[in-house]
Enzyme design. Structure first.
Site, PDB file in Angstrom:
ATOM      1  N   ASP A 185       0.843  -1.200   0.000  1.00 30.34           N
ATOM      2  CA  ASP A 185       0.000   0.000   0.000  1.00 30.34           C
ATOM      3  C   ASP A 185       0.877   1.249   0.000  1.00 30.34           C
ATOM      4  O   ASP A 185       1.590   1.518   0.961  1.00 30.34           O
ATOM      5  CB  ASP A 185      -0.902  -0.025   1.241  1.00 30.34           C
ATOM      6  CG  ASP A 185      -1.961   1.062   1.216  1.00 30.34           C
ATOM      7  OD1 ASP A 185      -1.970   1.880   0.277  1.00 30.34           O
ATOM      8  OD2 ASP A 185      -2.788   1.097   2.151  1.00 30.34           O
ATOM      9  N   HIS A 187      -0.517   4.179  -0.059  1.00 29.31           N
ATOM     10  CA  HIS A 187      -1.306   5.021   0.839  1.00 29.31           C
ATOM     11  C   HIS A 187      -1.409   6.462   0.345  1.00 29.31           C
ATOM     12  O   HIS A 187      -1.665   7.381   1.130  1.00 29.31           O
ATOM     13  CB  HIS A 187      -0.707   4.995   2.250  1.00 29.31           C
ATOM     14  CG  HIS A 187      -1.731   5.024   3.346  1.00 29.31           C
ATOM     15  ND1 HIS A 187      -1.919   6.110   4.169  1.00 29.31           N
ATOM     16  CD2 HIS A 187      -2.629   4.088   3.763  1.00 29.31           C
ATOM     17  CE1 HIS A 187      -2.877   5.846   5.044  1.00 29.31           C
ATOM     18  NE2 HIS A 187      -3.325   4.621   4.813  1.00 29.31           N
ATOM     19  N   GLU A 211      -1.044  -0.596  -4.129  1.00 33.42           N
ATOM     20  CA  GLU A 211      -2.298   0.097  -3.825  1.00 33.42           C
ATOM     21  C   GLU A 211      -2.095   1.593  -3.748  1.00 33.42           C
ATOM     22  O   GLU A 211      -1.148   2.071  -3.119  1.00 33.42           O
ATOM     23  CB  GLU A 211      -2.837  -0.430  -2.487  1.00 33.42           C
ATOM     24  CG  GLU A 211      -4.097   0.271  -2.029  1.00 33.42           C
ATOM     25  CD  GLU A 211      -4.657  -0.362  -0.768  1.00 33.42           C
ATOM     26  OE1 GLU A 211      -5.438   0.321  -0.067  1.00 33.42           O
ATOM     27  OE2 GLU A 211      -4.342  -1.538  -0.470  1.00 33.42           O
ATOM     28  N   GLU A 237     -10.088   3.463  -2.543  1.00 33.17           N
ATOM     29  CA  GLU A 237     -10.651   3.665  -1.206  1.00 33.17           C
ATOM     30  C   GLU A 237     -11.118   5.099  -0.989  1.00 33.17           C
ATOM     31  O   GLU A 237     -11.956   5.357  -0.131  1.00 33.17           O
ATOM     32  CB  GLU A 237      -9.648   3.273  -0.121  1.00 33.17           C
ATOM     33  CG  GLU A 237      -8.467   4.215   0.011  1.00 33.17           C
ATOM     34  CD  GLU A 237      -7.462   3.726   1.038  1.00 33.17           C
ATOM     35  OE1 GLU A 237      -7.405   4.317   2.132  1.00 33.17           O
ATOM     36  OE2 GLU A 237      -6.754   2.748   0.749  1.00 33.17           O
ATOM     37  N   ASP A 260     -15.056   1.255  -0.704  1.00 35.76           N
ATOM     38  CA  ASP A 260     -15.306   1.015   0.719  1.00 35.76           C
ATOM     39  C   ASP A 260     -16.805   1.044   0.954  1.00 35.76           C
ATOM     40  O   ASP A 260     -17.474   2.020   0.620  1.00 35.76           O
ATOM     41  CB  ASP A 260     -14.597   2.095   1.548  1.00 35.76           C
ATOM     42  CG  ASP A 260     -14.610   1.805   3.023  1.00 35.76           C
ATOM     43  OD1 ASP A 260     -15.709   1.613   3.582  1.00 35.76           O
ATOM     44  OD2 ASP A 260     -13.523   1.778   3.636  1.00 35.76           O
ATOM     45  N   HIS A 287     -12.210  -2.203   0.283  1.00 34.16           N
ATOM     46  CA  HIS A 287     -11.472  -1.569   1.376  1.00 34.16           C
ATOM     47  C   HIS A 287     -12.284  -1.695   2.658  1.00 34.16           C
ATOM     48  O   HIS A 287     -13.484  -1.456   2.664  1.00 34.16           O
ATOM     49  CB  HIS A 287     -11.276  -0.096   1.016  1.00 34.16           C
ATOM     50  CG  HIS A 287     -10.523   0.717   2.012  1.00 34.16           C
ATOM     51  ND1 HIS A 287     -11.129   1.615   2.855  1.00 34.16           N
ATOM     52  CD2 HIS A 287      -9.207   0.797   2.282  1.00 34.16           C
ATOM     53  CE1 HIS A 287     -10.220   2.221   3.602  1.00 34.16           C
ATOM     54  NE2 HIS A 287      -9.038   1.740   3.282  1.00 34.16           N
TER      55      HIS A 287
END
Length: 384
Positions: A185, A187, A211, A237, A260, A287
């Site tokens: 990830d 992020h 990700e 996400e 999500d 997510h």
């Protein structure tokens, strides 16, 4: 005709907001409308939606309620409104399932699978001790892991930073072998020039996916980043509706979407996003670093989405320092993991029974979670 008579909201640790909706025939539905670190803001949005549109209405008209909440206020989309809609939508599906004495997936067309693979987080916010944690989780039965690629990173950083990220993934790969998948990830912490370098250097250790290599506002950079790797690219996400995903599907770069269920409009909307993705041969891994209601909602959609391939879950995640997913369930066994999989819940509604007494106790505690604000060495704000 049944009608919605009451609702309550509960802010509970570690960082969740639960919604309880009650109907005139005594049914109760639970939802999880929250933006992590913005629980109070979303709480107000839920109150506006419930008070203006839903009290006194027939709970069964879920699609109409969704359209009313989304279109009725002129301004639409974004994390706060879509998360408020998501939690209400989850609770309405929970009520509908209980009314028909059926799990939500039956009302969505029935199961396309009996169970789904899950992955386990390792390494924390600033990833460390990843190899040992990876071994422990594989010994516990998980066959897929996920870790942050890096801590805060400069807009253009040095070779040592790249090498540190590569070394962490190498250590995990060497610890668990080639039969375990490892998601990495980014992020949204990484800028385009660094993402291009990182994805290329990480590729030899074969991540399951990388990700959010860049923030969603820079999704136009994904085709260029993709030219530097054969690793599947995942994102989503921080995307909140099928309209947010439309251009992503059209440019053909992303291999895995991660909507999500508590941010992207709930069960109603994510089911539609999944169907759109399937038409573009894009897989889905929802997510869910959140609570049990969000996870239960994910599993109901996973059950019916042919392109769902793995599910995030937050058991023992680094955020859950005071309470965890299973603490709020009357029967924690519903989320038992076996050989890296979780069974799709078959009880009515979302398939989980919330321990209401425990929820009320936890809502009395003083807690106010916000993500940290990180800064670079020069004092400027870094992406968390």
């Amino acid at each position: 005709m049944s009608e919605i008579t009451d609702y309550e909201l509960f802010e509970v640790p570690p960082r969740w907001l639960f919604l309880r909706i009650e109907t005139s025939d005594g049914l109760v539905g639970w939802g999880e409308p929250v933006v992590e670190g913005r629980a109070r803001t979303v709480r107000t949005a839920v109150e506006e939606l419930m008070d203006n549109y839903l009290l006194g209405e027939d709970p069964s008209r879920i699609e109409d309620h969704w359209q009313t909440m989304y279109r009725g206020g002129f301004y639409r989309g974004g994390p706060v409104l879509m998360s408020a809609i998501a939690g209400i939508d989850q609770a309405l599906w929970d009520i509908k399932g209980k009314h028909f004495d059926a799990p939500v997936h039956e009302l969505l067309g029935g199961k396309a699978r009996d169970r789904i693979r899950v992955y386990q987080w390792i390494g924390g916010d600033r990833p460390s001790d990843v190899a040992e944690q990876a071994r422990e989780q594989v010994e516990a039965g998980f066959t897929a892991l996920k870790m942050n690629a890096t801590e805060e990173i400069e807009r253009v950083d040095d070779p040592a930073t790249i090498q540190a990220a590569v070394d962490r993934l190498r250590q995990v790969r060497e610890a668990v072998g080639d039969e375990v998948d490892i998601g990495v990830d980014f992020h949204g912490r990484v800028t385009k020039p660094m993402a291009k370098r990182l994805v290329e250097e990480l590729a030899p250790y074969e991540p399951m996916f990388v990700e959010e290599p860049v923030l969603p506002e820079h999704n136009d950079a994904l085709p260029e980043i993709a030219q530097h790797t054969t690793t599947p690219i995942a994102t989503g996400e921080r995307m909140f509706s099928r309209w947010d995903y439309k251009s992503l599907f059209e440019n053909g770069t992303v291999d895995v979407i991660q909507p999500d269920l508590s941010h992207a409009g709930g069960i109603t909307e994510v089911k539609k996003i999944a169907a759109m993705a399937e038409a573009y041969d894009v897989a889905m891994a929802p997510h869910c670093p959140l609570g049990p209601i969000a996870l239960a909602s994910c599993l109901q959609v996973d059950a019916t989405a042919a392109n769902a391939f793995i599910q995030e879950q937050s058991l023992d995640i680094h955020y859950n320092e005071t309470s965890d997913v299973l603490d709020y369930l009357a029967d924690p066994a519903v989320f038992d993991y076996d050989d890296g999989y979780v069974e799709i819940p078959d009880d009515p509604g979302l398939g989980v029974e919330i321990d209401e007494e425990y929820v009320r106790e936890q809502a009395e505690l003083d807690h106010d979670w916000h993500n940290p604000v990180w800064r670079h060495d020069d004092g400027s704000v870094a992406e968390w």
